[in-house]
Design an enzyme around this catalytic site. Sequence first.
Site, short mmCIF file in Angstrom:
data_model
loop_
_atom_site.label_atom_id
_atom_site.label_comp_id
_atom_site.label_asym_id
_atom_site.label_seq_id
_atom_site.Cartn_x
_atom_site.Cartn_y
_atom_site.Cartn_z
CB SER A 216 -0.97 -0.05 1.18
OG SER A 216 -1.97 0.92 1.07
CG ASP B 140 -7.29 -3.15 -2.56
OD1 ASP B 140 -7.90 -2.24 -1.96
OD2 ASP B 140 -6.07 -3.34 -2.45
CG HIS C 180 -5.59 -2.57 0.75
ND1 HIS C 180 -4.93 -2.27 -0.42
CD2 HIS C 180 -5.02 -1.79 1.71
CE1 HIS C 180 -4.01 -1.35 -0.19
NE2 HIS C 180 -4.03 -1.03 1.09
#
EC number: 3.1.2.12
Length: 280
Positions: A149, A225, A258
């Site tokens: 991320s 995600d 995610h």
Amino acid sequence: MSELEHISTSRCYAGEQQVWRHESAATGTPMTFAIYIPDHEEGAKLPVLWWLSGLTCTHENAMIKCEYKRAAAEHGMIVVCPDTSPRGEGVPDHEDYDFGQGAGFYVDATQDPWAKHFQIRSYIEDELPALIAKSFPVDMDRQGISGHSMGGHGALTVSLRNPGRFHSTSAFAPIVSPLNCPWGDKALTGYLGEDRQAWREYDSVALIEDGARLDEVLVDQGTADEWLDGELKTHLFEEACRDAGMNATIRMQEGYDHSYFFVSTFVSDHIAWHAERLKA
């Protein structure tokens, strides 16, 4: 060079998961990092993988949730997990999770009140590697970098800005273009100011457009995600690599979100991929 303070050591697989703290000249604060060291022959130097974590994370998140240690032990690879921002008394913070402590975005801030302590680029690129090289059995000629991320953003941009330093680069669900997403717009405006030209060195897509290159890169991204369309925008990185003729393996993993459930599923793949490229 600051002295290291030992926090903990835990035996795990064929190696040790350690945590250390030191006084950082870059941030002006104590900084904590985790380092996994596989068993090795005395005097041996091992390849090192830098792992950069995401929003809200500390050094602990990947250490606890990423499940890299079995694969790292198997391949004889040291893994270093730095913190994502300075912390402590006198360090500015923000009420939102995506700015302030835990959200350093791997930049050197230029705007008050952040500039005094939020020098995370200098910490990650310069200070911490020098400390690790001095204190642990790492082969600095065999470095890889990865992250998740915001940390995926960090891994891509750090590698692109330092050609030849990292022999392998990968990322999980990276924020590929802070210039083109709300997380990036908020963070880079706050840390760097309104001049968007100054943001380009912190944007992997812009760096590639401006001529930076990697020999190859591996990216995994979950199709489920929740941040994919609004914040991560993997397609922008894919297009930039294609237009630049850069060798990129971008795997859209069906049904994954995610979280670290996603990361832990594929981290062994990444460790093996890095290990192949970091052979002596």
